[in-house]
Design a protein around this motif. Structure first.
Motif, PDB file in Angstrom:
ATOM      1  N   GLU A 189     -38.062 -56.685 -64.155  1.00 45.07           N
ATOM      2  CA  GLU A 189     -37.380 -55.282 -64.076  1.00 45.07           C
ATOM      3  C   GLU A 189     -37.039 -54.971 -62.577  1.00 45.07           C
ATOM      4  O   GLU A 189     -36.037 -54.319 -62.536  1.00 45.07           O
ATOM      5  CB  GLU A 189     -38.674 -54.231 -64.457  1.00 45.07           C
ATOM      6  N   ALA A 190     -37.553 -55.422 -61.769  1.00 42.05           N
ATOM      7  CA  ALA A 190     -36.894 -55.308 -60.335  1.00 42.05           C
ATOM      8  C   ALA A 190     -35.641 -56.048 -60.039  1.00 42.05           C
ATOM      9  O   ALA A 190     -34.741 -55.090 -59.380  1.00 42.05           O
ATOM     10  CB  ALA A 190     -38.116 -55.894 -59.161  1.00 42.05           C
ATOM     11  N   ALA A 191     -35.492 -57.051 -60.678  1.00 45.89           N
ATOM     12  CA  ALA A 191     -34.298 -57.688 -60.399  1.00 45.89           C
ATOM     13  C   ALA A 191     -33.078 -56.871 -61.427  1.00 45.89           C
ATOM     14  O   ALA A 191     -32.019 -56.618 -60.745  1.00 45.89           O
ATOM     15  CB  ALA A 191     -34.259 -59.040 -60.893  1.00 45.89           C
ATOM     16  N   GLN A 192     -33.398 -56.378 -62.565  1.00 43.52           N
ATOM     17  CA  GLN A 192     -32.631 -55.657 -63.295  1.00 43.52           C
ATOM     18  C   GLN A 192     -32.177 -54.371 -62.466  1.00 43.52           C
ATOM     19  O   GLN A 192     -30.975 -53.900 -62.774  1.00 43.52           O
ATOM     20  CB  GLN A 192     -33.316 -55.267 -64.504  1.00 43.52           C
ATOM     21  N   LYS A 193     -33.158 -53.768 -61.725  1.00 39.27           N
ATOM     22  CA  LYS A 193     -32.563 -52.601 -61.242  1.00 39.27           C
ATOM     23  C   LYS A 193     -31.487 -52.872 -60.126  1.00 39.27           C
ATOM     24  O   LYS A 193     -30.580 -52.058 -59.990  1.00 39.27           O
ATOM     25  CB  LYS A 193     -33.787 -52.228 -60.483  1.00 39.27           C
ATOM     26  N   ILE A 194     -31.653 -53.946 -59.564  1.00 40.49           N
ATOM     27  CA  ILE A 194     -30.598 -54.319 -58.463  1.00 40.49           C
ATOM     28  C   ILE A 194     -29.273 -54.554 -59.371  1.00 40.49           C
ATOM     29  O   ILE A 194     -28.227 -54.073 -58.662  1.00 40.49           O
ATOM     30  CB  ILE A 194     -31.054 -55.841 -57.782  1.00 40.49           C
ATOM     31  N   SER A 195     -29.256 -55.354 -60.469  1.00 39.54           N
ATOM     32  CA  SER A 195     -28.161 -55.422 -60.959  1.00 39.54           C
ATOM     33  C   SER A 195     -27.476 -54.069 -61.593  1.00 39.54           C
ATOM     34  O   SER A 195     -26.211 -54.033 -61.549  1.00 39.54           O
ATOM     35  CB  SER A 195     -28.432 -56.018 -62.355  1.00 39.54           C
ATOM     36  N   LEU A 196     -28.279 -53.126 -62.015  1.00 37.38           N
ATOM     37  CA  LEU A 196     -28.004 -51.596 -62.613  1.00 37.38           C
ATOM     38  C   LEU A 196     -27.137 -50.948 -61.251  1.00 37.38           C
ATOM     39  O   LEU A 196     -26.247 -50.369 -61.601  1.00 37.38           O
ATOM     40  CB  LEU A 196     -29.025 -50.912 -63.112  1.00 37.38           C
ATOM     41  N   ASP A 197     -28.034 -51.118 -60.093  1.00 42.00           N
ATOM     42  CA  ASP A 197     -27.248 -50.463 -59.179  1.00 42.00           C
ATOM     43  C   ASP A 197     -25.856 -51.207 -58.752  1.00 42.00           C
ATOM     44  O   ASP A 197     -24.928 -50.340 -58.435  1.00 42.00           O
ATOM     45  CB  ASP A 197     -28.321 -50.821 -57.901  1.00 42.00           C
ATOM     46  N   ALA A 198     -25.824 -52.275 -58.825  1.00 44.71           N
ATOM     47  CA  ALA A 198     -24.619 -53.166 -58.444  1.00 44.71           C
ATOM     48  C   ALA A 198     -23.467 -52.603 -59.424  1.00 44.71           C
ATOM     49  O   ALA A 198     -22.256 -52.197 -59.262  1.00 44.71           O
ATOM     50  CB  ALA A 198     -24.509 -54.399 -58.379  1.00 44.71           C
ATOM     51  N   GLU A 199     -23.819 -52.436 -60.905  1.00 44.92           N
ATOM     52  CA  GLU A 199     -22.917 -52.084 -61.959  1.00 44.92           C
ATOM     53  C   GLU A 199     -22.455 -50.645 -61.603  1.00 44.92           C
ATOM     54  O   GLU A 199     -21.107 -50.041 -61.797  1.00 44.92           O
ATOM     55  CB  GLU A 199     -23.649 -52.303 -63.152  1.00 44.92           C
ATOM     56  N   LYS A 201     -22.384 -48.980 -58.680  1.00 43.77           N
ATOM     57  CA  LYS A 201     -21.336 -48.941 -57.556  1.00 43.77           C
ATOM     58  C   LYS A 201     -20.103 -49.637 -58.111  1.00 43.77           C
ATOM     59  O   LYS A 201     -18.810 -49.139 -57.476  1.00 43.77           O
ATOM     60  CB  LYS A 201     -22.054 -49.643 -56.330  1.00 43.77           C
ATOM     61  N   LEU A 202     -19.962 -50.562 -59.102  1.00 43.38           N
ATOM     62  CA  LEU A 202     -18.649 -50.885 -59.444  1.00 43.38           C
ATOM     63  C   LEU A 202     -17.976 -49.874 -60.200  1.00 43.38           C
ATOM     64  O   LEU A 202     -16.533 -49.803 -60.191  1.00 43.38           O
ATOM     65  CB  LEU A 202     -18.840 -52.082 -60.264  1.00 43.38           C
TER      66      LEU A 202
END
Length: 234
Positions: A189-199, A201-202
Motif C-alpha cells: 500500500e505504501a508503494a502504491q501511494k507513491i505510484s499514485l502520487d507520480a500518476e 503529478k503526470l
C-alpha cells in the motif's frame, strides 16, 4: 633329650606354620573374586548412573493431529515465503514505474520550458526521447501489474494457510502467517501511494502542457508548428 625336645618343638612350629599358611591361602581366592565382583558391580553401577544421567529425548507422539499440525506449519512457512518474494517484486516494480513516470514528467516540463526556442530537428529529437520514455512507463506498468497478480495469489494462499493452521491447532503458525499478511499489505500500500502520487503529478503536467500549447498556438503560431507527436499523445 635336649635334641629330641628341640626336634619336637621344630616339628610343632612347622605344623602350626603350615596350618597358618593353608588357612590363609584358601580364603584368598574368594576374597580376590569378591573384590573383582565388587569392582565389577561398582563399575556397572557407575556406568548405570552415568547412563541414567543422560537426558534421553523421548520420541514425539506421531498421532494424526500432530502430523497435521506439522504439515500445516510447513504450508504457512512456504506460503509466507511466496508472499514475501512477490511483495518484494511488487515494491521494486512499483518503484521503477514511479521513477519512469517522474522522468517523463521532467521531460515534459523541459519541453514546455524550451517551447519555441528549439529548431525543428531539436524539437523532433526531444519528442523522440519523450515517446521512448512513454514506452518505458508502459513497460514498467505492465511489469508491476504482472507481479501484482502473483502477489494477490500469494496473499490468498497465505490467508488460506493461516486458516488451515488455526483449524489444525497450530495457533503460532497461524498468527505468524497473519502477521506476514499485514506487513505485506502495508508495504505494498505504501508503494502504491507513491505510484499514485507520480500518476497524479503526470496528469497535472499533461494539463499544464495542454494549456501551454494552447497559449503557444494562440500567440500566432500555425498548426503545423505544433509537434505531430504531441497531437498523437492521447
Amino acid at each position: 633329650m635336649a635334641a629330641l625336645r628341640r626336634g619336637a618343638a621344630f616339628l610343632s612350629f612347622f605344623r602350626s606354620s603350615h596350618r597358618v599358611l593353608l588357612g590363609t591361602r584358601k580364603p584368598l581366592k574368594p576374597r580376590i573374586w569378591t573384590n573383582i565382583l565388587r569392582s565389577g558391580v561398582s563399575s556397572v553401577a557407575v556406568g548405570g548412573a552415568a547412563l541414567c544421567a543422560v537426558p534421553f529425548r523421548q520420541a514425539e507422539n506421531l498421532s494424526h493431529d500432530s502430523l497435521i499440525r506439522r504439515a500445516a506449519s510447513l504450508v504457512t512457512d512456504s506460503s509466507s515465503t511466496f508472499l514475501s518474494q512477490t511483495t518484494l517484486a511488487v515494491i521494486d516494480a512499483v518503484t521503477e514505474y514511479s521513477k519512469a513516470v517522474h522522468t517523463l514528467i521532467a521531460l515534459h516540463r523541459q519541453y514546455l520550458t524550451s517551447l519555441g526556442k528549439l529548431s525543428p530537428a531539436e524539437e523532433d529529437s526531444v519528442w523522440q526521447v519523450i515517446i521512448s520514455q512513454r514506452t518505458e512507463v508502459d513497460d514498467r506498468q505492465g511489469e508491476w501489474k504482472r507481479f501484482e497478480s502473483s502477489w494477490l495469489t500469494a496473499l490468498k494462499l497465505c490467508e488460506v494457510a493461516a486458516e488451515a493452521a488455526y483449524a489444525s491447532g497450530a495457533e503460532h503458525a497461524s498468527v505468524t502467517a497473519r502477521t506476514n499478511i499485514q506487513v505485506a499489505q502495508t508495504q505494498v500500500e505504501a508503494a502504491q501511494k507513491i505510484s499514485l502520487d507520480a500518476e497524479k503529478k503526470l496528469a497535472e503536467a499533461k494539463v499544464m502542457e495542454v494549456e501551454r500549447m494552447a497559449q503557444y498556438a494562440a500567440s500566432g503560431s500555425e498548426d503545423e508548428d505544433v509537434p505531430e507527436a504531441y497531437l498523437r499523445e492521447d
